[in-house]
Motif scaffolding. Structure first.
Motif, PDB file in Angstrom:
ATOM      1  N   PHE A 209      43.648  36.392  46.057  1.00  0.00           N
ATOM      2  CA  PHE A 209      42.934  37.214  44.990  1.00  0.00           C
ATOM      3  C   PHE A 209      42.842  38.918  45.923  1.00  0.00           C
ATOM      4  O   PHE A 209      42.672  39.354  44.459  1.00  0.00           O
ATOM      5  CB  PHE A 209      41.887  36.895  45.157  1.00  0.00           C
ATOM      6  CG  PHE A 209      41.395  37.025  42.976  1.00  0.00           C
ATOM      7  CD1 PHE A 209      40.322  37.105  43.537  1.00  0.00           C
ATOM      8  CD2 PHE A 209      42.111  35.471  42.531  1.00  0.00           C
ATOM      9  CE1 PHE A 209      40.071  37.512  41.968  1.00  0.00           C
ATOM     10  CE2 PHE A 209      40.981  35.525  41.653  1.00  0.00           C
ATOM     11  CZ  PHE A 209      40.713  36.600  41.435  1.00  0.00           C
ATOM     12  N   GLY A 210      43.136  38.715  46.288  1.00  0.00           N
ATOM     13  CA  GLY A 210      43.116  40.628  47.285  1.00  0.00           C
ATOM     14  C   GLY A 210      44.484  40.561  47.100  1.00  0.00           C
ATOM     15  O   GLY A 210      44.049  42.810  46.124  1.00  0.00           O
ATOM     16  N   ARG A 211      45.743  40.698  47.038  1.00  0.00           N
ATOM     17  CA  ARG A 211      46.678  40.959  46.353  1.00  0.00           C
ATOM     18  C   ARG A 211      46.484  41.403  44.914  1.00  0.00           C
ATOM     19  O   ARG A 211      46.749  42.795  44.742  1.00  0.00           O
ATOM     20  CB  ARG A 211      47.664  40.321  47.181  1.00  0.00           C
ATOM     21  CG  ARG A 211      47.736  40.143  48.511  1.00  0.00           C
ATOM     22  CD  ARG A 211      49.371  39.261  48.245  1.00  0.00           C
ATOM     23  NE  ARG A 211      49.464  39.390  50.259  1.00  0.00           N
ATOM     24  CZ  ARG A 211      50.762  37.997  50.478  1.00  0.00           C
ATOM     25  NH1 ARG A 211      50.840  37.805  49.342  1.00  0.00           N
ATOM     26  NH2 ARG A 211      50.706  38.287  51.306  1.00  0.00           N
ATOM     27  N   LYS A 212      45.786  40.449  44.175  1.00  0.00           N
ATOM     28  CA  LYS A 212      46.124  41.105  42.822  1.00  0.00           C
ATOM     29  C   LYS A 212      45.050  42.395  42.381  1.00  0.00           C
ATOM     30  O   LYS A 212      45.571  43.346  42.007  1.00  0.00           O
ATOM     31  CB  LYS A 212      45.372  40.331  42.016  1.00  0.00           C
ATOM     32  CG  LYS A 212      45.008  39.715  40.692  1.00  0.00           C
ATOM     33  CD  LYS A 212      44.709  38.799  39.658  1.00  0.00           C
ATOM     34  CE  LYS A 212      44.807  38.948  38.445  1.00  0.00           C
ATOM     35  NZ  LYS A 212      43.970  37.621  37.743  1.00  0.00           N
ATOM     36  N   VAL A 213      43.430  42.417  43.077  1.00  0.00           N
ATOM     37  CA  VAL A 213      43.082  43.489  43.483  1.00  0.00           C
ATOM     38  C   VAL A 213      43.529  44.731  43.566  1.00  0.00           C
ATOM     39  O   VAL A 213      43.274  45.591  42.917  1.00  0.00           O
ATOM     40  CB  VAL A 213      41.535  43.216  44.432  1.00  0.00           C
ATOM     41  CG1 VAL A 213      40.616  43.913  44.174  1.00  0.00           C
ATOM     42  CG2 VAL A 213      41.085  42.125  43.872  1.00  0.00           C
ATOM     43  N   ALA A 264      41.829  49.374  32.056  1.00  0.00           N
ATOM     44  CA  ALA A 264      42.470  49.097  33.278  1.00  0.00           C
ATOM     45  C   ALA A 264      41.449  48.598  34.621  1.00  0.00           C
ATOM     46  O   ALA A 264      41.116  48.064  35.534  1.00  0.00           O
ATOM     47  CB  ALA A 264      43.266  49.593  33.878  1.00  0.00           C
ATOM     48  N   ALA A 265      40.353  50.037  34.635  1.00  0.00           N
ATOM     49  CA  ALA A 265      38.531  49.496  35.200  1.00  0.00           C
ATOM     50  C   ALA A 265      38.434  48.477  35.174  1.00  0.00           C
ATOM     51  O   ALA A 265      37.959  47.718  36.666  1.00  0.00           O
ATOM     52  CB  ALA A 265      38.676  50.907  35.005  1.00  0.00           C
ATOM     53  N   ARG A 266      38.527  47.722  34.520  1.00  0.00           N
ATOM     54  CA  ARG A 266      37.806  46.085  34.084  1.00  0.00           C
ATOM     55  C   ARG A 266      38.205  45.303  34.607  1.00  0.00           C
ATOM     56  O   ARG A 266      37.306  44.502  34.355  1.00  0.00           O
ATOM     57  CB  ARG A 266      37.571  46.278  32.040  1.00  0.00           C
ATOM     58  CG  ARG A 266      36.498  45.211  31.991  1.00  0.00           C
ATOM     59  CD  ARG A 266      36.354  44.755  29.978  1.00  0.00           C
ATOM     60  NE  ARG A 266      37.612  45.235  29.455  1.00  0.00           N
ATOM     61  CZ  ARG A 266      38.380  45.666  28.022  1.00  0.00           C
ATOM     62  NH1 ARG A 266      37.672  45.755  27.312  1.00  0.00           N
ATOM     63  NH2 ARG A 266      39.368  45.245  28.251  1.00  0.00           N
ATOM     64  N   ARG A 267      39.298  45.148  34.557  1.00  0.00           N
ATOM     65  CA  ARG A 267      40.407  44.528  34.225  1.00  0.00           C
ATOM     66  C   ARG A 267      39.638  44.410  36.094  1.00  0.00           C
ATOM     67  O   ARG A 267      40.026  43.352  36.754  1.00  0.00           O
ATOM     68  CB  ARG A 267      41.630  44.404  34.617  1.00  0.00           C
ATOM     69  CG  ARG A 267      42.080  43.827  32.788  1.00  0.00           C
ATOM     70  CD  ARG A 267      43.396  43.993  32.528  1.00  0.00           C
ATOM     71  NE  ARG A 267      44.085  45.057  32.863  1.00  0.00           N
ATOM     72  CZ  ARG A 267      44.411  46.075  32.165  1.00  0.00           C
ATOM     73  NH1 ARG A 267      43.958  46.132  30.371  1.00  0.00           N
ATOM     74  NH2 ARG A 267      45.440  47.147  32.380  1.00  0.00           N
ATOM     75  N   ILE A 269      36.939  45.659  37.768  1.00  0.00           N
ATOM     76  CA  ILE A 269      36.210  45.081  38.141  1.00  0.00           C
ATOM     77  C   ILE A 269      36.326  43.956  38.378  1.00  0.00           C
ATOM     78  O   ILE A 269      35.074  42.695  38.982  1.00  0.00           O
ATOM     79  CB  ILE A 269      34.974  46.168  37.498  1.00  0.00           C
ATOM     80  CG1 ILE A 269      34.984  47.510  37.582  1.00  0.00           C
ATOM     81  CG2 ILE A 269      33.983  45.470  37.167  1.00  0.00           C
ATOM     82  CD1 ILE A 269      34.418  48.214  36.739  1.00  0.00           C
ATOM     83  N   GLY A 270      36.584  42.615  37.253  1.00  0.00           N
ATOM     84  CA  GLY A 270      36.743  41.821  37.203  1.00  0.00           C
ATOM     85  C   GLY A 270      36.708  40.587  38.547  1.00  0.00           C
ATOM     86  O   GLY A 270      36.106  40.004  38.579  1.00  0.00           O
ATOM     87  N   ALA A 271      38.434  41.416  38.695  1.00  0.00           N
ATOM     88  CA  ALA A 271      38.921  40.851  39.248  1.00  0.00           C
ATOM     89  C   ALA A 271      38.108  41.209  40.920  1.00  0.00           C
ATOM     90  O   ALA A 271      38.222  39.667  41.518  1.00  0.00           O
ATOM     91  CB  ALA A 271      40.143  41.022  39.817  1.00  0.00           C
ATOM     92  N   ARG A 272      37.351  41.913  40.780  1.00  0.00           N
ATOM     93  CA  ARG A 272      37.029  42.414  42.474  1.00  0.00           C
ATOM     94  C   ARG A 272      35.427  41.161  42.344  1.00  0.00           C
ATOM     95  O   ARG A 272      35.435  41.055  42.845  1.00  0.00           O
ATOM     96  CB  ARG A 272      36.522  43.672  42.535  1.00  0.00           C
ATOM     97  CG  ARG A 272      35.631  43.860  43.677  1.00  0.00           C
ATOM     98  CD  ARG A 272      35.846  45.666  44.684  1.00  0.00           C
ATOM     99  NE  ARG A 272      35.735  46.308  45.481  1.00  0.00           N
ATOM    100  CZ  ARG A 272      37.005  45.991  46.260  1.00  0.00           C
ATOM    101  NH1 ARG A 272      37.994  45.457  46.537  1.00  0.00           N
ATOM    102  NH2 ARG A 272      36.615  45.905  47.358  1.00  0.00           N
ATOM    103  N   ALA A 273      35.094  40.973  41.013  1.00  0.00           N
ATOM    104  CA  ALA A 273      33.674  40.381  41.588  1.00  0.00           C
ATOM    105  C   ALA A 273      34.053  39.076  41.192  1.00  0.00           C
ATOM    106  O   ALA A 273      33.281  38.359  41.538  1.00  0.00           O
ATOM    107  CB  ALA A 273      33.041  40.643  40.067  1.00  0.00           C
TER     108      ALA A 273
END
Length: 620
Positions: A209-213, A264-267, A269-273
């Motif tokens: 998941f970190g790679r996706k972030v 892009a920032a919203r995606r 932020i969502g992934a990081r959350a």
């Protein structure tokens, strides 16, 4: 697959895909070969004492973190378990002492590592700039300046992060991983086995998941970069935008880019959350499982409560270290790519270099220039000769005008004389010395250039005029400005010569910028003067003033003039007409007009016929 390391003997001119096309350097670090980071060693070596200090601090900090686990066990078993206040007090004091040592070691580590990062990157940037400024124009003809600047700034910033933080984090967590694993085994071999079964289950989802972030973070940064590039381009051309009524379209396009950046920032932020939630769930779920199993071991008497607490502490340390190491691998790979790009520049050898034993130019300077059977092709256009069998001899003090159609090779003559390039065959001499055998700096020191579009630096008039001779006094600068008719407008500026002229001299008119360039050349006092259509873009009034300044500058020195203006051509001692890189005619204006041919056709096209006839009568 990792890309191969750049050759240590890389030539200056990058490969291009066809005539006239610019070679393109990669915009982003592409190598994943961590071996590229070995090139950092030569930049780190001068600061090896700081590196040793950082390693010592890092080791002490990691050791004290591991010691906290033993202190925690002593605090619980000897303090709470024994029920004696004195033992509790001693355990707390020891624990506090370890914490103080950890704080001091962390301070030292942070200071040393951050200092090394800043210092090494400063040295790298200086080395890259020093190398780039030694490369000839041929390199920049085939490379984009923006890409070079990217290597100088963005890539070096990546290395700053790695040297000043990432490497330290990696080493610290490696020590904690090794030490924590040992302490786990010492504390409870049974629970250690369980940890090594659980840790991969916890770490794998986090890493994936970190790679996706990270991927979404890069996308977000790209959108912001595109937004900034669009804003920079449109604001630089704001007058054009307003003149064509393009503001509303630009505002809509900018708004669209803003929304893309936000999306892009919203995606991201969502992934990081989600990543944060998964980390909490998995880590605390694993800790709860270990606590449950360990709690039963405490109840059965296999381990003490202090041992269980220490074990949980070490398990968290090990799990955190594994996660941190997996995170920094991506940063190290990015740094490897950045280092590869920087090393590529550092290993680029200039094609125009000082010979091992340069031949000195004779003193005093005379200004004799000779081209003999010169053949030259630009590196990016190897299939077409810019000069082909070009011959020209200019005597000291002579003024020679070079005319010809666009693309005939006029500017190439200047480029070769300044030794920005070397011809493929033939020879060029200055005062009897072959340019290849002389130091390029010594050759250029005898030449003054007044270009068609002079470069004005973002500084005051003192610095701009003094550019060609930095040791000149204020009095000499003012004398040069007076000779160039520049004092009449410089003295009227708010702070006179000390007034900042703005970026690219935006506070000056075209004629004023040209007079600054002429003053610069006057101050240099060259033996050979090159005038590259110095008045072609000026109005009649500005041309008159600039022409007068040029005549003072030309004086008795050797002068080569690229000009379409009739006044300059008329006063030349000789006019050399070139076409397709060859000299096709030589003579005075009237003589060439009578001969007809290319010069007569150019005169008819460029000048009013009546003016040409009047000028012919004036010189006949």
């Amino acid at each position: 697959m990792a890309e191969s390391a750049p050759s240590p003997h890389r030539t200056e001119t990058p490969t291009v895909s066809g005539p006239g096309r610019r070679g393109k350097m990669p915009d982003r670090p592409t190598s994943r070969d961590l071996g590229q980071l070995r090139h950092l060693a030569r930049f780190l070596w001068p600061y090896r004492l700081y590196v040793l200090g950082a390693l010592a601090s890092l080791t002490v900090a990691a050791g004290t973190v591991l010691a906290l686990g033993s202190g925690l066990r002593a605090l619980i078993d000897e303090g709470f378990g024994a029920g004696e206040g004195a033992l509790l007090d001693r355990a707390v004091v020891i624990l506090f002492g370890v914490t103080v040592i950890l704080a001091l070691a962390t301070f030292s580590r942070f200071y040393f590592v951050s200092w090394i990062g800043e210092r090494v990157v400063a040295d790298i940037r200086r080395a890259v700039y020093d190398r780039v400024t030694r490369l000839s124009p041929g390199f920049f003809e085939a490379s984009r300046t923006g890409e070079v600047l990217s290597r100088l700034t963005a890539d070096s910033s990546v290395l700053e992060t790695v040297v000043g933080s990432t490497v330290s984090v990696a080493l610290r967590n490696l020590l904690l991983l090794i030490g924590g694993t040992v302490m786990l085994a010492v504390t409870s071999a049974r629970l250690t086995g369980l940890v090594f079964l659980v840790v991969p289950l916890v770490i794998a989802p986090i890493v994936l998941f970190g790679r996706k972030v990270r991927r979404l973070s890069r996308t977000s940064q790209d959108r912001v970069a595109e937004l900034a590039a669009f804003a920079d381009e449109t604001l630089q051309a704001v007058r054009t935008a307003q003149a064509f009524g393009h503001e509303e379209i630009d505002r809509q396009r900018f708004a669209a880019r803003v929304e893309q950046a936000f999306a892009a920032a919203r995606r991201r932020i969502g992934a990081r959350a989600w990543l944060t939630a998964i980390v909490i769930l998995l880590v605390f779920g694993a800790v709860s499982t270990i606590l449950w199993i360990g709690g039963h071991d405490v109840l059965s008497g296999r381990i003490t409560a202090g041992q269980l607490s220490a074990f949980v502490f070490y398990a968290i340390v090990v799990a955190g270290s594994v996660g941190a190491i997996s995170e920094v691998v991506g940063d190290l790979q990015r740094a490897a790519g950045a280092m590869e790009r920087i090393v590529e520049l550092l290993q680029t050898e200039p094609e125009i270099a000082v010979p091992p034993q340069p031949k000195p130019l004779p003193e005093p300077a005379r200004g004799a220039v000779v081209f003999r059977d010169v053949v030259f092709r630009y590196p990016t256009r190897p299939d077409r000769s810019a000069l082909d069998g070009f011959d020209l001899a200019v005597a000291p003090g002579e003024t020679v005008a070079i005319v010809g159609p666009s693309g005939a090779g006029k500017t190439t003559v200047f480029q070769l004389l300044l030794r920005f390039y070397d011809p493929q065959s033939g020879s060029i001499t200055l005062d009897g010395v072959e340019l290849r055998e002389a130091d390029p700096a010594a050759v250029r020191a005898r030449i003054g250039l007044v270009p068609q579009e002079p470069v004005i630096f973002s500084a005051d008039a003192w610095e701009n005029i003094r550019y060609g001779r930095p040791d000149a006094t204020d009095e000499e600068v003012r004398e040069a400005a007076e000779a160039a008719h520049a004092t009449e407008f410089l003295d009227r500026l708010p702070q006179g010569f000390s007034t900042h002229l703005g970026e690219r001299g935006v506070r000056l008119s075209g004629g004023q910028r040209q007079r600054i360039a002429i003053a610069r050349a006057i101050l240099r006092n060259p033996a050979v003067l090159l005038l590259d259509e110095a008045t072609s873009a000026l109005d009649a009034e500005s041309e008159r003033v600039v022409q007068d300044a040029l005549e003072r500058l030309m004086g008795a020195r050797t002068t080569l003039v690229i000009a379409h203006r009739l006044a300059t051509v008329l006063k030349a001692d000789r006019i050399v007409v070139i076409d397709h890189g060859r000299v096709v005619a030589v003579g005075r204006h009237a003589e060439l007009i009578r001969q007809g041919g290319l010069y007569a056709r150019l005169a008819a096209l460029q000048f009013d016929q009546a003016e040409a006839l009047a000028a012919e009568r004036a010189v006949s």
